[in-house]
Scaffold this active site. Structure first.
Site, PDB file in Angstrom:
ATOM      1  N   TYR A 281       0.841  -1.196   0.000  1.00  0.00           N
ATOM      2  CA  TYR A 281       0.000   0.000   0.000  1.00  0.00           C
ATOM      3  C   TYR A 281       0.885   1.258   0.000  1.00  0.00           C
ATOM      4  O   TYR A 281       0.649   2.197  -0.750  1.00  0.00           O
ATOM      5  CB  TYR A 281      -0.919  -0.025   1.230  1.00  0.00           C
ATOM      6  CG  TYR A 281      -1.843   1.150   1.328  1.00  0.00           C
ATOM      7  CD1 TYR A 281      -3.064   1.161   0.659  1.00  0.00           C
ATOM      8  CD2 TYR A 281      -1.507   2.260   2.094  1.00  0.00           C
ATOM      9  CE1 TYR A 281      -3.924   2.243   0.749  1.00  0.00           C
ATOM     10  CE2 TYR A 281      -2.359   3.346   2.192  1.00  0.00           C
ATOM     11  CZ  TYR A 281      -3.563   3.334   1.518  1.00  0.00           C
ATOM     12  OH  TYR A 281      -4.411   4.416   1.620  1.00  0.00           O
TER      13      TYR A 281
ATOM     14  N   HIS B 158       1.388   4.382  -2.891  1.00  0.00           N
ATOM     15  CA  HIS B 158       1.164   5.796  -2.597  1.00  0.00           C
ATOM     16  C   HIS B 158       2.441   6.629  -2.686  1.00  0.00           C
ATOM     17  O   HIS B 158       2.369   7.856  -2.723  1.00  0.00           O
ATOM     18  CB  HIS B 158       0.458   5.945  -1.254  1.00  0.00           C
ATOM     19  CG  HIS B 158      -0.986   5.561  -1.372  1.00  0.00           C
ATOM     20  ND1 HIS B 158      -1.389   4.244  -1.314  1.00  0.00           N
ATOM     21  CD2 HIS B 158      -2.089   6.301  -1.615  1.00  0.00           C
ATOM     22  CE1 HIS B 158      -2.702   4.200  -1.501  1.00  0.00           C
ATOM     23  NE2 HIS B 158      -3.141   5.430  -1.692  1.00  0.00           N
TER      24      HIS B 158
ATOM     25  N   TYR C  18      -5.421  16.332   1.570  1.00  0.00           N
ATOM     26  CA  TYR C  18      -5.687  14.896   1.660  1.00  0.00           C
ATOM     27  C   TYR C  18      -4.454  14.252   2.283  1.00  0.00           C
ATOM     28  O   TYR C  18      -3.354  14.363   1.754  1.00  0.00           O
ATOM     29  CB  TYR C  18      -5.934  14.350   0.255  1.00  0.00           C
ATOM     30  CG  TYR C  18      -6.562  12.979   0.158  1.00  0.00           C
ATOM     31  CD1 TYR C  18      -6.525  12.068   1.197  1.00  0.00           C
ATOM     32  CD2 TYR C  18      -7.185  12.593  -1.010  1.00  0.00           C
ATOM     33  CE1 TYR C  18      -7.111  10.822   1.085  1.00  0.00           C
ATOM     34  CE2 TYR C  18      -7.768  11.349  -1.152  1.00  0.00           C
ATOM     35  CZ  TYR C  18      -7.724  10.470  -0.089  1.00  0.00           C
ATOM     36  OH  TYR C  18      -8.289   9.233  -0.213  1.00  0.00           O
TER      37      TYR C  18
ATOM     38  N   TRP D 246      -7.337   2.696 -10.721  1.00  0.00           N
ATOM     39  CA  TRP D 246      -6.537   2.837  -9.495  1.00  0.00           C
ATOM     40  C   TRP D 246      -7.111   1.939  -8.399  1.00  0.00           C
ATOM     41  O   TRP D 246      -6.379   1.194  -7.743  1.00  0.00           O
ATOM     42  CB  TRP D 246      -6.514   4.302  -9.044  1.00  0.00           C
ATOM     43  CG  TRP D 246      -5.833   4.527  -7.727  1.00  0.00           C
ATOM     44  CD1 TRP D 246      -6.443   4.696  -6.520  1.00  0.00           C
ATOM     45  CD2 TRP D 246      -4.436   4.590  -7.474  1.00  0.00           C
ATOM     46  NE1 TRP D 246      -5.505   4.874  -5.539  1.00  0.00           N
ATOM     47  CE2 TRP D 246      -4.261   4.819  -6.103  1.00  0.00           C
ATOM     48  CE3 TRP D 246      -3.309   4.490  -8.284  1.00  0.00           C
ATOM     49  CZ2 TRP D 246      -3.003   4.944  -5.507  1.00  0.00           C
ATOM     50  CZ3 TRP D 246      -2.051   4.620  -7.690  1.00  0.00           C
ATOM     51  CH2 TRP D 246      -1.913   4.843  -6.319  1.00  0.00           C
TER      52      TRP D 246
END
Length: 117
Positions: free
Chosen positions: A26, A30, A49, A84
């Site tokens: 993960y 990112h 964000y 995505w």
């Protein structure tokens, strides 16, 4: 709290649960977010964000320029968002409730939120 998203104060905060051991994958995704995803977030009006991870728990917060309903409709209609999401679907244990809503976190306490650092 059962308030609809439209009535939630920003930042909006939610969590994901990753499958055991999927945190590093993960993180790698990112660290290399596709430029098309960044452009989509901007188009949808997301800003500020942020994502945090501890083990298999991911907490995100975000703000929107035109409300979450608008931002969600822009991203939901996007083929790049679908790609995505599909590219990461194997890392998630839980990302939404039974209605498909994000796993929102409710603000319980705030100390001087308007005060400058």
């Amino acid at each position: 709290m059962t308030d609809p998203v439209a009535e939630r104060d920003e930042p909006l905060v939610f969590l994901y649960r990753l499958k055991p051991g999927m945190g590093p994958e993960y993180d790698r995704a990112h660290e290399a977010v596709w430029p098309e995803i960044i452009a989509l977030l901007d188009e949808a009006g997301f800003y500020d964000y942020r994502i945090w991870r501890r083990g298999d728990l991911v907490v995100s917060s975000l703000r929107t320029r035109r409300g979450y309903g608008h931002a969600a409709s822009v991203t939901a209609a996007s083929a790049i968002q679908a790609r995505w999401t599909a590219s990461l679907s194997h890392v998630f244990e839980e990302i939404a409730d039974d209605r498909g809503e994000p796993l929102w976190l409710d603000l319980i306490f705030s100390h001087r939120p308007e005060e400058e650092r």
